[in-house]
Motif scaffolding. Sequence first.
Motif, PDB file in Angstrom:
ATOM      1  N   ALA A  33      -8.939  -1.871   0.229  1.00  0.00           N
ATOM      2  CA  ALA A  33      -7.444  -1.725  -0.415  1.00  0.00           C
ATOM      3  C   ALA A  33      -6.856  -3.161  -0.820  1.00  0.00           C
ATOM      4  CB  ALA A  33      -6.539  -1.009   0.573  1.00  0.00           C
ATOM      5  N   ARG A  34      -6.991  -4.114  -0.031  1.00  0.00           N
ATOM      6  CA  ARG A  34      -6.648  -5.584  -0.318  1.00  0.00           C
ATOM      7  C   ARG A  34      -7.523  -5.946  -1.757  1.00  0.00           C
ATOM      8  NH1 ARG A  34      -7.103 -10.888   0.091  1.00  0.00           N
ATOM      9  NH2 ARG A  34      -5.308 -12.026   1.049  1.00  0.00           N
ATOM     10  N   ASN A  35      -8.860  -5.717  -1.588  1.00  0.00           N
ATOM     11  CA  ASN A  35      -9.425  -6.227  -2.665  1.00  0.00           C
ATOM     12  C   ASN A  35      -9.133  -5.587  -4.168  1.00  0.00           C
ATOM     13  OD1 ASN A  35     -10.860  -7.803  -0.946  1.00  0.00           O
ATOM     14  ND2 ASN A  35     -12.594  -6.403  -0.638  1.00  0.00           N
ATOM     15  N   LEU A  36      -8.706  -4.387  -3.825  1.00  0.00           N
ATOM     16  CA  LEU A  36      -8.355  -3.544  -5.132  1.00  0.00           C
ATOM     17  C   LEU A  36      -7.017  -4.034  -5.582  1.00  0.00           C
ATOM     18  CD1 LEU A  36      -9.696  -0.024  -3.806  1.00  0.00           C
ATOM     19  CD2 LEU A  36      -9.935  -1.154  -6.227  1.00  0.00           C
ATOM     20  N   VAL A  37      -6.088  -4.171  -4.847  1.00  0.00           N
ATOM     21  CA  VAL A  37      -4.769  -4.708  -5.086  1.00  0.00           C
ATOM     22  C   VAL A  37      -5.012  -6.151  -5.644  1.00  0.00           C
ATOM     23  CG1 VAL A  37      -2.398  -5.449  -4.516  1.00  0.00           C
ATOM     24  CG2 VAL A  37      -3.203  -3.086  -3.909  1.00  0.00           C
ATOM     25  N   ALA A  38      -5.762  -6.819  -5.045  1.00  0.00           N
ATOM     26  CA  ALA A  38      -5.962  -8.267  -5.591  1.00  0.00           C
ATOM     27  C   ALA A  38      -6.583  -8.445  -6.787  1.00  0.00           C
ATOM     28  CB  ALA A  38      -6.858  -9.171  -4.611  1.00  0.00           C
ATOM     29  N   SER A  39      -7.532  -7.459  -7.108  1.00  0.00           N
ATOM     30  CA  SER A  39      -8.056  -7.462  -8.194  1.00  0.00           C
ATOM     31  C   SER A  39      -7.416  -6.975  -9.362  1.00  0.00           C
ATOM     32  CB  SER A  39      -9.679  -6.518  -8.072  1.00  0.00           C
ATOM     33  OG  SER A  39     -10.100  -6.414  -9.620  1.00  0.00           O
ATOM     34  N   ALA A  40      -6.500  -5.960  -9.215  1.00  0.00           N
ATOM     35  CA  ALA A  40      -5.546  -5.249 -10.243  1.00  0.00           C
ATOM     36  C   ALA A  40      -4.663  -6.395 -10.639  1.00  0.00           C
ATOM     37  CB  ALA A  40      -4.966  -4.170  -9.411  1.00  0.00           C
ATOM     38  N   GLY A  64       2.084  -1.632   1.206  1.00  0.00           N
ATOM     39  CA  GLY A  64       3.113  -2.651   1.673  1.00  0.00           C
ATOM     40  C   GLY A  64       2.720  -3.913   2.219  1.00  0.00           C
ATOM     41  N   ASP A  65       1.578  -3.573   3.120  1.00  0.00           N
ATOM     42  CA  ASP A  65       0.954  -4.570   4.050  1.00  0.00           C
ATOM     43  C   ASP A  65       0.191  -5.701   2.971  1.00  0.00           C
ATOM     44  OD1 ASP A  65      -0.047  -6.013   6.111  1.00  0.00           O
ATOM     45  OD2 ASP A  65      -2.099  -4.443   6.165  1.00  0.00           O
ATOM     46  N   VAL A  66      -0.615  -5.097   2.349  1.00  0.00           N
ATOM     47  CA  VAL A  66      -1.597  -6.071   1.368  1.00  0.00           C
ATOM     48  C   VAL A  66      -0.642  -6.651   0.561  1.00  0.00           C
ATOM     49  CG1 VAL A  66      -3.636  -4.398   1.925  1.00  0.00           C
ATOM     50  CG2 VAL A  66      -2.317  -4.064  -0.181  1.00  0.00           C
ATOM     51  N   ILE A  67       0.365  -5.954  -0.010  1.00  0.00           N
ATOM     52  CA  ILE A  67       1.172  -6.849  -1.234  1.00  0.00           C
ATOM     53  C   ILE A  67       1.913  -7.900  -0.514  1.00  0.00           C
ATOM     54  CG2 ILE A  67       3.264  -6.560  -2.419  1.00  0.00           C
ATOM     55  CD1 ILE A  67       2.391  -3.701  -3.414  1.00  0.00           C
ATOM     56  N   ALA A  68       2.389  -7.585   0.712  1.00  0.00           N
ATOM     57  CA  ALA A  68       2.826  -8.754   1.673  1.00  0.00           C
ATOM     58  C   ALA A  68       1.796  -9.935   1.920  1.00  0.00           C
ATOM     59  CB  ALA A  68       3.535  -8.289   2.783  1.00  0.00           C
ATOM     60  N   ARG A 115       7.751  -2.257   2.328  1.00  0.00           N
ATOM     61  CA  ARG A 115       8.291  -3.592   2.765  1.00  0.00           C
ATOM     62  C   ARG A 115       9.032  -4.172   1.610  1.00  0.00           C
ATOM     63  NH1 ARG A 115       3.959  -6.833   6.239  1.00  0.00           N
ATOM     64  NH2 ARG A 115       2.838  -5.329   7.161  1.00  0.00           N
ATOM     65  N   VAL A 116       9.569  -3.477   0.755  1.00  0.00           N
ATOM     66  CA  VAL A 116      10.442  -4.275  -0.375  1.00  0.00           C
ATOM     67  C   VAL A 116      12.084  -3.453  -0.367  1.00  0.00           C
ATOM     68  CG1 VAL A 116       8.743  -4.148  -1.986  1.00  0.00           C
ATOM     69  CG2 VAL A 116      10.039  -1.994  -1.805  1.00  0.00           C
ATOM     70  N   ASP A 117      13.048  -4.204  -0.995  1.00  0.00           N
ATOM     71  CA  ASP A 117      14.429  -4.047  -0.866  1.00  0.00           C
ATOM     72  C   ASP A 117      14.823  -2.825  -1.987  1.00  0.00           C
ATOM     73  OD1 ASP A 117      14.686  -6.120   0.959  1.00  0.00           O
ATOM     74  OD2 ASP A 117      15.114  -7.665  -0.366  1.00  0.00           O
ATOM     75  N   TYR A 118      13.933  -2.761  -2.897  1.00  0.00           N
ATOM     76  CA  TYR A 118      14.172  -1.657  -3.921  1.00  0.00           C
ATOM     77  C   TYR A 118      12.928  -1.259  -4.395  1.00  0.00           C
ATOM     78  CZ  TYR A 118      13.193  -5.400  -7.336  1.00  0.00           C
ATOM     79  OH  TYR A 118      12.545  -6.218  -8.066  1.00  0.00           O
TER      80      TYR A 118
END
Length: 321
Positions: A33-40, A64-68, A115-118
């Motif tokens: 999942a982390r690799n996918l978000v990073a590549s995207a 939320g975890d990988v974006i953080a 893990r976001v405010d909005y």
Amino acid sequence: MQYRRLGHTGLKLSALSFGAWVTFGDQIGRDEARNLVASAWDHGINFFDNAEGYARGRAEQVMGDVIADLRLPRDGFCVSSKVFFGAVDDPRPTQHGLSRKHVTDACHAALRRLRVDYLDLYYCHRPDPDTPIAETVLAMDTLIRQGKVLYWGTSEWSAAQIQEAVAIARAGHLHLPSMEQPQYNLLHRERVEREYAPLYADPGLGTTVWSPLASGLLTGKYNAGVDAQSRLGQQQLGWLKELVLGEPAAQRLDKVRRYTAVAAELGCSPAQLAIAWCLRNPNVSSVILGASRVGQLEENLGALDLQVDAAGWERVEAAFA
Ligand code: NDP
């Protein structure tokens, strides 16, 4: 990457975005999942789609975890959630639907998990026959005024239901729905192309469309049977396999086989061609991609560079006639 306006709003989303359904918190692990978000992100994708119901909230937790972890700047990406399905097996009546109560609670829960405010985009995942549309419009307006949501919209509502929400919002000087999230692909096009047609000019509806590959069917990967490693091979998704491949859809495979032959003759990957076809529609704001591995995502992003002439598109259309 190209960026497109979300309907008549000022928000510009990447023409290709990335979603978590089936994969995050379920089919794939946290590292993939982390690799996918990073590549995207590296390829310019700025919109990540999610929902309270995906993997019972785990998809949002993982995202939320990988974006953080990747330290993506909050002013550079957009993230969504959707409310309606709730916790699928939770019998409590406050945990589902579009009541003011659940719309509000689900928003707070999504903010925590992501893990976001909005939330940049917040969708009503389906219409709720048990809640007056006015109640949901007011709940969404309140969340926007509180700064917890920027744009609200619907997913798989009829044009008449969207028009009712718009009329209620206009009458009450409330925030209008800005976008709809419908299924749109070569096998499923009626609603986006015909039913919603009047809504693109007024109120200026944007669309973030889902399942551009019909759950992978349009890659041609199911032409010769179902591999246990693929989405439709997963035991818990028997209902989806039935929906995508079962009766009365048996003729679908014939069409897809014709289509994959056309793609080969045009020298394209069937996945890229199917995604490029969605992008041709100017009323599509963003095509949400799904992928279980980075190689798939990278292949699919190639849709942006595909060159197909008018005769080529006619052959694609003919395969589905
Ligand atoms: P697709 O139709 O593109 O299907 C994605 C799946 O197809 C992948 O997970 C993968 O499954 C397979 N695939 C993708 N690319 C390739 C490739 N190049 N070669 C071979 N197989 C490939 O999209 P989704 O159905 O996943 O929808 C995209 C997003 O839209 C979702 O993540 C979600 O955010 C949103 N959505 C919204 C809905 C709503 O009701 N609002 C409903 C459904 C989705 P595998 O490898 O496992 O076979």
